[in-house]
Design a protein around this motif. Sequence first.
Motif, PDB file in Angstrom:
ATOM      1  N   ALA A 251      -4.332  10.038 -21.186  1.00 35.46           N
ATOM      2  CA  ALA A 251      -4.004   9.796 -19.781  1.00 35.46           C
ATOM      3  C   ALA A 251      -2.502   9.935 -19.542  1.00 35.46           C
ATOM      4  CB  ALA A 251      -4.475   8.403 -19.364  1.00 35.46           C
ATOM      5  N   ARG A 252      -2.151  10.430 -18.376  1.00 35.13           N
ATOM      6  CA  ARG A 252      -0.760  10.557 -17.972  1.00 35.13           C
ATOM      7  C   ARG A 252      -0.612  10.118 -16.522  1.00 35.13           C
ATOM      8  NH1 ARG A 252      -0.465  10.494 -22.549  1.00 35.13           N
ATOM      9  NH2 ARG A 252       0.577  11.904 -24.015  1.00 35.13           N
ATOM     10  N   ALA A 253       0.631   9.901 -16.112  1.00 36.60           N
ATOM     11  CA  ALA A 253       0.882   9.389 -14.770  1.00 36.60           C
ATOM     12  C   ALA A 253       0.480  10.405 -13.710  1.00 36.60           C
ATOM     13  CB  ALA A 253       2.353   9.025 -14.611  1.00 36.60           C
ATOM     14  N   VAL A 254      -0.021   9.876 -12.607  1.00 37.36           N
ATOM     15  CA  VAL A 254      -0.432  10.695 -11.462  1.00 37.36           C
ATOM     16  C   VAL A 254       0.121  10.055 -10.202  1.00 37.36           C
ATOM     17  CG1 VAL A 254      -2.391  11.470 -10.056  1.00 37.36           C
ATOM     18  CG2 VAL A 254      -2.564  11.525 -12.551  1.00 37.36           C
ATOM     19  N   MET A 255       0.702  10.873  -9.341  1.00 34.33           N
ATOM     20  CA  MET A 255       1.125  10.416  -8.019  1.00 34.33           C
ATOM     21  C   MET A 255       0.192  11.072  -7.010  1.00 34.33           C
ATOM     22  SD  MET A 255       4.965  10.507  -6.418  1.00 34.33           S
ATOM     23  CE  MET A 255       5.618   9.702  -7.886  1.00 34.33           C
ATOM     24  N   PHE A 256      -0.499  10.254  -6.233  1.00 36.42           N
ATOM     25  CA  PHE A 256      -1.554  10.749  -5.335  1.00 36.42           C
ATOM     26  C   PHE A 256      -1.224  10.368  -3.896  1.00 36.42           C
ATOM     27  CE2 PHE A 256      -5.626  10.166  -3.114  1.00 36.42           C
ATOM     28  CZ  PHE A 256      -6.238  11.382  -3.360  1.00 36.42           C
ATOM     29  N   GLY A 257      -1.251  11.362  -3.017  1.00 38.55           N
ATOM     30  CA  GLY A 257      -1.023  11.107  -1.600  1.00 38.55           C
ATOM     31  C   GLY A 257       0.397  11.325  -1.137  1.00 38.55           C
ATOM     32  N   LEU A 258       1.238  11.933  -1.989  1.00 37.79           N
ATOM     33  CA  LEU A 258       2.648  12.140  -1.637  1.00 37.79           C
ATOM     34  C   LEU A 258       2.776  13.074  -0.444  1.00 37.79           C
ATOM     35  CD1 LEU A 258       5.594  11.543  -2.561  1.00 37.79           C
ATOM     36  CD2 LEU A 258       5.458  13.662  -3.893  1.00 37.79           C
ATOM     37  N   SER A 259       3.615  12.653   0.525  1.00 36.00           N
ATOM     38  CA  SER A 259       3.850  13.481   1.708  1.00 36.00           C
ATOM     39  C   SER A 259       5.328  13.476   2.047  1.00 36.00           C
ATOM     40  CB  SER A 259       3.039  12.949   2.901  1.00 36.00           C
ATOM     41  OG  SER A 259       3.650  11.782   3.427  1.00 36.00           O
ATOM     42  N   LEU A 260       5.690  14.312   3.031  1.00 34.88           N
ATOM     43  CA  LEU A 260       7.086  14.373   3.452  1.00 34.88           C
ATOM     44  C   LEU A 260       7.555  13.055   4.063  1.00 34.88           C
ATOM     45  CD1 LEU A 260       7.214  17.950   5.051  1.00 34.88           C
ATOM     46  CD2 LEU A 260       8.150  17.215   2.854  1.00 34.88           C
ATOM     47  N   HIS A 261       6.638  12.223   4.435  1.00 38.49           N
ATOM     48  CA  HIS A 261       6.996  10.926   5.020  1.00 38.49           C
ATOM     49  C   HIS A 261       7.552   9.963   3.970  1.00 38.49           C
ATOM     50  CE1 HIS A 261       6.725   7.216   7.308  1.00 38.49           C
ATOM     51  NE2 HIS A 261       5.931   6.704   6.386  1.00 38.49           N
ATOM     52  N   HIS A 262       7.155  10.157   2.729  1.00 40.08           N
ATOM     53  CA  HIS A 262       7.510   9.193   1.688  1.00 40.08           C
ATOM     54  C   HIS A 262       8.925   9.430   1.159  1.00 40.08           C
ATOM     55  CE1 HIS A 262       2.945   9.057   1.216  1.00 40.08           C
ATOM     56  NE2 HIS A 262       3.297   7.835   1.576  1.00 40.08           N
TER      57      HIS A 262
ATOM     58  N   GLY B  52       0.805  -1.219   0.000  1.00 38.17           N
ATOM     59  CA  GLY B  52       0.000   0.000   0.000  1.00 38.17           C
ATOM     60  C   GLY B  52       0.828   1.255   0.000  1.00 38.17           C
ATOM     61  N   SER B  53       2.149   1.104   0.132  1.00 36.38           N
ATOM     62  CA  SER B  53       3.086   2.239   0.073  1.00 36.38           C
ATOM     63  C   SER B  53       2.707   3.360   1.024  1.00 36.38           C
ATOM     64  CB  SER B  53       3.181   2.775  -1.369  1.00 36.38           C
ATOM     65  OG  SER B  53       3.618   1.774  -2.246  1.00 36.38           O
ATOM     66  N   GLU B  54       2.109   2.973   2.138  1.00 40.03           N
ATOM     67  CA  GLU B  54       1.721   3.938   3.186  1.00 40.03           C
ATOM     68  C   GLU B  54       0.968   5.130   2.599  1.00 40.03           C
ATOM     69  OE1 GLU B  54       4.389   3.837   6.877  1.00 40.03           O
ATOM     70  OE2 GLU B  54       5.834   3.952   5.212  1.00 40.03           O
ATOM     71  N   GLY B  55      -0.035   4.795   1.803  1.00 37.89           N
ATOM     72  CA  GLY B  55      -0.948   5.829   1.316  1.00 37.89           C
ATOM     73  C   GLY B  55      -0.510   6.523   0.046  1.00 37.89           C
ATOM     74  N   LEU B  56       0.505   6.017  -0.651  1.00 39.93           N
ATOM     75  CA  LEU B  56       0.938   6.624  -1.909  1.00 39.93           C
ATOM     76  C   LEU B  56       0.412   5.775  -3.070  1.00 39.93           C
ATOM     77  CD1 LEU B  56       2.594   8.887  -3.243  1.00 39.93           C
ATOM     78  CD2 LEU B  56       4.578   7.368  -3.164  1.00 39.93           C
ATOM     79  N   LEU B  57      -0.328   6.418  -3.965  1.00 41.86           N
ATOM     80  CA  LEU B  57      -0.924   5.734  -5.113  1.00 41.86           C
ATOM     81  C   LEU B  57      -0.408   6.342  -6.408  1.00 41.86           C
ATOM     82  CD1 LEU B  57      -4.727   5.235  -4.329  1.00 41.86           C
ATOM     83  CD2 LEU B  57      -3.260   3.545  -5.390  1.00 41.86           C
ATOM     84  N   VAL B  58      -0.187   5.504  -7.404  1.00 41.51           N
ATOM     85  CA  VAL B  58       0.279   5.971  -8.706  1.00 41.51           C
ATOM     86  C   VAL B  58      -0.635   5.434  -9.803  1.00 41.51           C
ATOM     87  CG1 VAL B  58       2.113   5.694 -10.438  1.00 41.51           C
ATOM     88  CG2 VAL B  58       2.708   6.301  -8.099  1.00 41.51           C
ATOM     89  N   LEU B  59      -1.062   6.322 -10.685  1.00 41.80           N
ATOM     90  CA  LEU B  59      -1.625   5.916 -11.968  1.00 41.80           C
ATOM     91  C   LEU B  59      -0.442   5.869 -12.931  1.00 41.80           C
ATOM     92  CD1 LEU B  59      -4.848   8.137 -12.349  1.00 41.80           C
ATOM     93  CD2 LEU B  59      -4.488   6.131 -10.911  1.00 41.80           C
ATOM     94  N   PRO B  60      -0.069   4.698 -13.467  1.00 48.27           N
ATOM     95  CA  PRO B  60       1.214   4.561 -14.179  1.00 48.27           C
ATOM     96  C   PRO B  60       1.122   4.856 -15.670  1.00 48.27           C
ATOM     97  CG  PRO B  60       0.229   2.405 -13.950  1.00 48.27           C
ATOM     98  CD  PRO B  60      -0.739   3.386 -13.314  1.00 48.27           C
ATOM     99  N   TYR B  61       0.328   5.854 -16.050  1.00 45.49           N
ATOM    100  CA  TYR B  61       0.030   6.087 -17.464  1.00 45.49           C
ATOM    101  C   TYR B  61       1.033   7.067 -18.078  1.00 45.49           C
ATOM    102  CZ  TYR B  61      -4.462   4.453 -15.551  1.00 45.49           C
ATOM    103  OH  TYR B  61      -5.450   3.753 -14.897  1.00 45.49           O
ATOM    104  N   LEU B  62       2.292   6.653 -18.156  1.00 44.55           N
ATOM    105  CA  LEU B  62       3.335   7.563 -18.618  1.00 44.55           C
ATOM    106  C   LEU B  62       3.228   7.908 -20.099  1.00 44.55           C
ATOM    107  CD1 LEU B  62       6.194   5.881 -16.608  1.00 44.55           C
ATOM    108  CD2 LEU B  62       5.535   8.280 -16.361  1.00 44.55           C
TER     109      LEU B  62
END
Length: 520
Positions: free
Chosen positions: A370-381, A348-358
């Motif tokens: 569609a293009r890639a999206v990184m969702f939920g990125l925080s300073l913890h990651h 689950g990558s501690e709440g980090l999600l990626v749409l891998p549509y590069l």
Amino acid sequence: MATRLLGIDFGTGGAKACIIDDQGEVLAYAFREYPIFHPRPGWSEHDPETYWRVTCEMVQQVLRDTQCLPQEIAGIAVSSALPSMVLVDIQGRPVAPALNLMDRRALEEVDVIRTVVGESVIEDVTANRIEDHPNLVNLFWYKRNKPQIYEQVHKALTIDGFIVSRLTGEFTLNTSSAVFYGVAFDIRKGVFHNDILEALQIDPDILPRLCDSTDVVASITPDAALVTGLHPGTPVVGGQVDCNAGWIAGGAVDAGDMQLNLGTSGVLGVVHQNMDYLNSPDGLRMVNIPYTTSPRDTFSAVAVTTTGGQALRYLRDTFGEGEADVERLLKVSSYDLITLQARDVAPGSEGLLVLPYLMGERSPIWDTSARAVMFGLSLHHHRGHVFRAFMEGVAYALFDSYSVLQRTGLTINHPLIFNEGGAKSDVWRRIITDVFGIPTAMLKGRTGAPLGDAILAGVGVGIFDDFSVAKSWCKYREHLEPDQQNHEMYMEYFQLYKNIYSNVQGNFQDLQAIVRRHQS
């Protein structure tokens, strides 16, 4: 008597070759990576002369490594990743960069062809969606946008067709690969519809001669023998698309057999003999391919995420300078270093999600914008989270298509067999096993598509009676059972993954419009 067989495969990121004996033992293997060029957003190209250079290098290497006399090679077959297109003049010389399966330049041409031919006509004839950007769409792009190049074109070839032309002097196209010309190719009859070509003002003569995968199409010319080390007159058979080649190598010869390649694209396929599936009315069609074993009545239903293993290559090339340095100094794979960092992060990558549509996405969403999206990125990651989130994102993309395949009613045999590419990563195999929630196993040896090509060559020249030898030679190892707790958690993330795409789907088109406006 000649009993050794040569297989050559061209992927999007590199090429492979192997020699086997008539018992299926791989005697030698070679690999060459080559660059992918992206001169503009949505464009993806190769230098076509690179294909021929690496062919000569690999063939010389495997002949040298086996100490095999050229005349001991009984037959040769070639495969390639598709759609791919190499435009050549009457001398067989490339007149433009080669396009590979990630290229998405022909957006306007898709709309024009829909209007001129009709989407329902295309899908009825081809059993595939025009959004997959098949070769006739890209050829139509050249006709409209680069007429000075189009006028020089004698034949529009696939990568494998280009190599066969260099080996033999003949311009051919096997029915396994012809489906990736799309638009006018009849998947059931194995022919092109001239009325559709006429509507697009494409001369049928620009298309190569059609053949079946097992047909002997020509033989090695003296000129090709001189630069490759092969024996003049060695038979070359029709060839096949690379995923079929890989799955044949993995023993997928029966209806229901399911395998996964994590090459540049992530490609999941199920072998079937259900003609009704080719008429799927639900709009969630996979890629339908005539299967090598019997292309008139056997097919593979193929799910494709455009940037599968390419996602990790992108991370390595763009953000993995440290891993690349360690690889150079210590000879440790940079990919192994990346996946080791991903392994240490919780599922689950501690709440980090990626749409891998590069580079857009194929099945099941069919969205070139569609293009890639990184969702939920925080300073913890940290880097490990990013690496794992991309691997999980590719797994979600593949599972999205697998869930569609489950709903088709096609027979699907377990376990899912991991075949080529990034599936050698135990971290990635565990992620996919838990996301899918089904048993998996890995093919032992994993020589992949060139082995499937060598087997095809053996069938074509009569060394083997049929493809059943592929099944008898296969061994599977590292069987995994899904962790039910991880699967349930991943399904929560998967639903969020789907929701994120739904929420930003229109914004992808807005972004594409802005990019186009400022490029013109």
